[in-house]
Design an enzyme around this catalytic site. Structure first.
Site, PDB file in Angstrom:
ATOM      1  N   GLU A 195      -4.643   7.790  -2.850  1.00  0.00           N
ATOM      2  CA  GLU A 195      -5.047   6.539  -2.505  1.00  0.00           C
ATOM      3  C   GLU A 195      -5.323   5.561  -3.576  1.00  0.00           C
ATOM      4  OE1 GLU A 195      -5.802   4.714   0.554  1.00  0.00           O
ATOM      5  OE2 GLU A 195      -4.784   6.295   1.315  1.00  0.00           O
ATOM      6  N   HIS A 249       1.575   4.359  -2.744  1.00  0.00           N
ATOM      7  CA  HIS A 249       1.832   5.979  -2.595  1.00  0.00           C
ATOM      8  C   HIS A 249       3.229   6.238  -3.016  1.00  0.00           C
ATOM      9  CE1 HIS A 249      -1.904   6.790  -0.546  1.00  0.00           C
ATOM     10  NE2 HIS A 249      -1.765   5.817   0.531  1.00  0.00           N
ATOM     11  N   HIS A 277       0.803  -1.354   0.020  1.00  0.00           N
ATOM     12  CA  HIS A 277       0.006   0.106   0.086  1.00  0.00           C
ATOM     13  C   HIS A 277       0.925   1.233   0.005  1.00  0.00           C
ATOM     14  CE1 HIS A 277      -3.703   2.434   1.338  1.00  0.00           C
ATOM     15  NE2 HIS A 277      -2.768   3.118   1.792  1.00  0.00           N
ATOM     16  N   GLU A 278       1.854   1.306   0.982  1.00  0.00           N
ATOM     17  CA  GLU A 278       2.635   2.409   0.961  1.00  0.00           C
ATOM     18  C   GLU A 278       3.734   2.658  -0.362  1.00  0.00           C
ATOM     19  OE1 GLU A 278       1.876   4.701   3.117  1.00  0.00           O
ATOM     20  OE2 GLU A 278       0.352   3.521   4.437  1.00  0.00           O
TER      21      GLU A 278
HETATM   22 ZN    ZN Z   1      -3.177   5.201   1.954  1.00  0.00          ZN
END
Ligand code: ZN
Length: 504
Positions: free
Chosen positions: A298, A272, A268-269
């Site tokens: 997101e 980003h 997830h990170e």
């Molecule tokens: Zn996030």
């Protein structure tokens, strides 16, 4: 001065503001990753000083005059040019920041500080009543803030516009009502057959060092640069921060008996992080060198976490690595069972641990409550009961204790109003972007099974990252996908994937 000279002067003044906020970001990163607890007070002072310096520089009359002088120049330039976009975005933010009275900014900062302390105490005491007065004060100040900022139709629009520029609460309501219509019955149907998916494999004991290493392998595989331009560390709450496209930091957290937590936090990170690393050189040190909105950011994190990381194709590629790292845990577990395990649906109280299907219901509940308060239909005093009622209605469960309920998220301790919408907008945008990429790149998804992720990353580089913050979310979605923002593709994706998994 000519227009060009004035423009360059504006850019150089704003570059200093950018430097100040990047320096603050370094301090904030250090606070969460390295700093001993004793540093808290000093760090708070340092961050406050940097942020007031940045605010003062940005809202100086000099900047206001430059923006005014450049209005005619902006009209001559194409809307989508870097120059016109920089002037436009700077003006929008300048107007916003200068609209807020200094007294209100200070009061909000104090209320947030006290709010955080009260929130911690309330969690300790498991008593919403301890937090309630602080939240009432925050809410009153947020109403003032909305009045000061101005809004299109409803006060909440001011906050929707802050996280998703150009959007209103009516846009958000429309998306949520579409989601609700499909997701609530889907969750109910899956609840009848929860036992079809067994996730015991990911709940076994996993050595933290090995988890750290396999997480890095996955992050590297999807194309986040961990060598020259990024790094990963541990922190209590995973996050991503960036000091330059060439220096992007991500964090993760590991739990010995929950493999998915650390692994998917890393993906997830890193998602980003690919956005931050993908921002173009030409925008560096400008106010456009960042993502277009919380929702767009997101969309990138969830893309790599879910569409890629929780796809069957990804695990066709990565399961042999998993088996190499964890031969005992995966012994006798087929690829299909492992794929099912990382996609298990389980209505639960905790938003951050929610699966793909129930996640948006958590966001919807919070947003509906915020809306009800701002529309005068719900008092802050009744928030806990309203929270529990909605969990019963949408997820069929009621938290026994407010720590798992109304006191769960940190967000309301620092502000109240459209605090969560970006998460859901991110999910929706993610699928629209992915489908647009699939239309242009043949066999994109099939390539995941061979570890081919670069085509998807490059598509995002070219269609999303390259624009930085030049465009508003709705504009960017239209440009990148040729369609308007819509929940339909997301719902089709969810229904298809989970009907197959749960045999619906
Ligand atoms: Zn996030």
């Amino acid at each position: 001065m000519t227009y060009k000279e004035k423009y360059d002067f504006l850019v150089s003044r704003l570059a200093e503001v950018v430097d100040l906020s990047r320096a603050a970001a370094v301090l904030a990163w250090d606070q969460q990753v390295n700093m001993p607890r004793g540093g808290m007070k000093a760090r708070g002072d340092q961050l406050a000083t940097l942020s007031s310096l940045a605010h003062a520089r940005f809202t100086s009359p000099e900047i206001g005059e430059l923006l005014q002088d450049l209005a005619a120049y902006e009209r001559e330039l194409p809307y989508e040019s870097d120059e016109a976009s920089l002037i436009r975005v700077a003006r929008r933010e300048y107007e916003k920041e200068t609209k807020l009275p200094a007294k209100l900014v200070t009061e909000l900062a104090k209320a947030a500080n006290d709010g955080y302390a009260a929130w911690l105490q309330a969690r300790e005491a498991k008593d919403y009543g301890v937090f309630r007065p602080a939240l009432e004060r925050i809410y009153r100040l947020m109403v003032e803030k909305a009045q000061a900022l101005g809004y299109r139709e409803r006060p909440l629009d001011a906050f929707v516009d802050e996280s998703e520029p150009g959007m209103t609460i009516v846009d958000v309501e429309k998306l949520f009502s579409e989601l609700k219509e499909t997701l609530v019955p889907l969750v109910a149907a899956i609840r009848e057959r929860l036992d079809r998916v067994d996730d015991s494999v990911v709940l076994k004991y996993y050595d933290k060092d090995a988890q750290w290493k396999i997480g890095l392998e996955a992050v590297r595989a999807i194309g986040f640069d961990l060598d020259a331009r990024g790094r990963q560390d541990l922190s209590v709450h995973p996050f991503t921060t960036s000091f330059s496209p060439d220096d992007v930091r991500i964090t993760t957290r590991l739990r010995e008996r929950e493999f998915t937590m650390g692994f998917f936090a890393s993906l997830h990170e890193a998602g980003h992080g690919t956005y931050e690393q993908g921002l173009p050189k030409r925008l560096e040190r400008t106010i456009l060198c960042r993502g277009a909105s919380g929702g767009l950011h997101e969309s990138q994190s969830r893309l790599w976490e879910n569409i890629v990381g929780r796809s069957h194709e990804f695990w066709e590629f990565f399961y042999p690595t998993m088996q190499r790292y964890f031969p005992e845990q995966t012994s006798g577990v087929s690829l299909d069972s492992f794929y099912a395990a990382v996609n298990r649906v389980q209505p639960s109280f905790i938003r951050t641990e929610a699966d793909e299907v129930t996640y948006n219901l958590h966001i919807m509940i919070r947003t509906e409550l915020e809306k009800a308060v701002f529309d005068g239909q719900l008092a802050i005093a009744d928030l806990e009961q309203a929270w529990n009622d909605k969990y019963q209605e949408y997820l069929g469960i009621v938290p026994k204790d407010p720590v798992d309920g109304v006191l769960q998220d940190i967000h309301w301790s620092g502000g109240f109003g459209a605090s969560f919408i970006s998460y859901t907008i991110g999910n929706i945008v993610m699928v629209q972007l992915f489908e647009a990429a699939c239309r242009e790149i043949p066999n994109l998804k099939a390539g995941f099974a061979k570890g081919q992720f670069a085509p998807l990353l490059h598509w995002m580089n070219d269609h999303v990252h390259t624009h930085g913050a030049k465009f508003q979310p709705l504009e960017l979605v239209r440009m990148a996908t040729g369609a308007e923002l819509s929940a339909r593709p997301y719902l089709d994706y969810i229904v298809t994937k989970f009907s197959a998994l749960y045999g619906l």
